[in-house]
Design an enzyme around this catalytic site. Sequence first.
Site, PDB file in Angstrom:
ATOM      1  N   SER A   1       0.836  -1.200   0.000  1.00 24.09           N
ATOM      2  CA  SER A   1       0.000   0.000   0.000  1.00 24.09           C
ATOM      3  C   SER A   1       0.870   1.248   0.000  1.00 24.09           C
ATOM      4  CB  SER A   1      -0.886   0.007   1.242  1.00 24.09           C
ATOM      5  OG  SER A   1      -0.080   0.276   2.380  1.00 24.09           O
ATOM      6  N   LYS A   2       0.198   2.352  -0.223  1.00 16.70           N
ATOM      7  CA  LYS A   2       0.861   3.654  -0.205  1.00 16.70           C
ATOM      8  C   LYS A   2       1.540   3.859   1.158  1.00 16.70           C
ATOM      9  CE  LYS A   2      -1.901   7.181   0.142  1.00 16.70           C
ATOM     10  NZ  LYS A   2      -3.103   7.895  -0.265  1.00 16.70           N
ATOM     11  N   ARG A   3       0.845   3.404   2.198  1.00 22.40           N
ATOM     12  CA  ARG A   3       1.374   3.583   3.552  1.00 22.40           C
ATOM     13  C   ARG A   3       2.675   2.818   3.778  1.00 22.40           C
ATOM     14  NH1 ARG A   3      -2.814   1.661   6.412  1.00 22.40           N
ATOM     15  NH2 ARG A   3      -4.218   2.328   4.747  1.00 22.40           N
TER      16      ARG A   3
END
Length: 499
Positions: free
Chosen positions: A258-260
């Site tokens: 994910s982006k995170r």
Amino acid sequence: MVRVRFAPSPTGALHIGGVRTALFNYLFAKKYGGDFLLRIEDTDQTRYVEGAEQYIIEALNWCGIPFDEGVGKEGKHAPYRQSERKEIYKKYADELIQKGKAYYAFDSAEDLDNQRKEYESAGKTFIYNWQTRLQLKNSLSLTEEEVKQRLDRGDEFVIRFKMPEEVLKMNDLIRGEVIIDTKTLDDKVLFKSDGMPTYHLANIVDDHLMEISHVIRGEEWLPSLPLHMLLYRAFGWEAPQFAHLPLILKPVGNGKLSKRDGIKLGFPVFPLDWTEGDAPLKGFKGEGYFPEALVNFLALLGWNPGTDQEIFSLNELIELFDLERVHKAGARFDPEKIKWFNHQYLQKKSDRELADDFSKILIEKGISIATDKVEKIVHLIKERATFVSDFWELGSYFFQKPSVYDDKAMKKQWKENTAQILTEVAQIIKETSNFSSVPLEEAVKNHITEKGYSFGQVMPPLRLALVGEMKGVHIFDIMEVIGKEETLQRIEAIKSING
Ligand code: GLU
């Protein structure tokens, strides 16, 4: 004729999973001499993000995987933005109603919410399907008269697919046979009350009209496959072949990258820079990755050529790629591996190209220096660089005199007779007329032998004089680049601070 498409929704920056999907579509199309299309799926106006479409196009261009047909490259199936194709879809939704494959549903959001709650309190899950549809407000449960009245007076409605009840067998080019009991599925909304189709309807209508032969997309769309197959059947159309690509997984732990993960672990997950709210996110480009390195890295995320080869040009990838060698299992994202690829691609670049890029950094630092010289420097230091931005760290001593000397090294290397030795070496350097690495080295080494010095007495202090610390490339290469004057000045400088 192979025709494939990449069909992103412009809901934000294109994640690298999306880039990988686009790449596999591109490789497949080019391998079979087919077309690669870009279709923008923007029917969900609530998720539309300004600038995302432009970002997608720029990202594909930067990666060197341009589309043949699509937004801005209108071909015979234009327009390629679904919001501009609105009028097309209603007709197809109506066709399904006429054929008895879809129906009007008038249930309000509140009605459905109540149903859900009721089911929940009985410990069950509400699904709008064969079991419940006749108890709800739709054209299957209401009389013809009532339906007509509601439509005439403009009541809000959606159009739902009447999911048949059967055991459905489908084929996926990567997963093989996929079987599902469609009784477990719901009557998906095909057309919304806002006059827009849902993703499912627009997607299959467009794939049909745009003559798509193969749908290659992420695994997250596999659950939609039964509905899509049944829609093709309901229309009486031949379905394209499907291939669902494995997920890209986190570097550690479980689940989708994910982006995170990128923010937390300090690596990019987007091709280009992107700003969300006030948060700027660096992309691979901004971090100094080469597009060829990213493409090579992504090609091996979920696919392998069946050999140990790891470095592939785009043309080699086109030649070797096939869906048969795409795995089912998720592919772990390894941020160290893409750095390795970048290092490899940096070594392949010409010194000239690297020097041009490095010169931009030098100009920012207020250093102006002939490109020929920068080229020479790059040639000497590039072996240890992963990014062009590493060049400064690796070679700043070419551009500036040492301002401080490494304390520990100085204590260790500076002996009683060091100043005297450096004075002699300076004299030799002064006398060397052919001021390049090999003759310099020869002259200094001859002197060392003649005088019976050890190399350890001469070379480390000389390095400290030129670099300020015990690092850097071959000493005589440094001298050649910085020139006689500068070499002598640096030797004088270290002597004076020790004297
Ligand atoms: N619009 C979908 C997406 O955002 C397309 C999925 C498909 O390729 O069918 O990924």
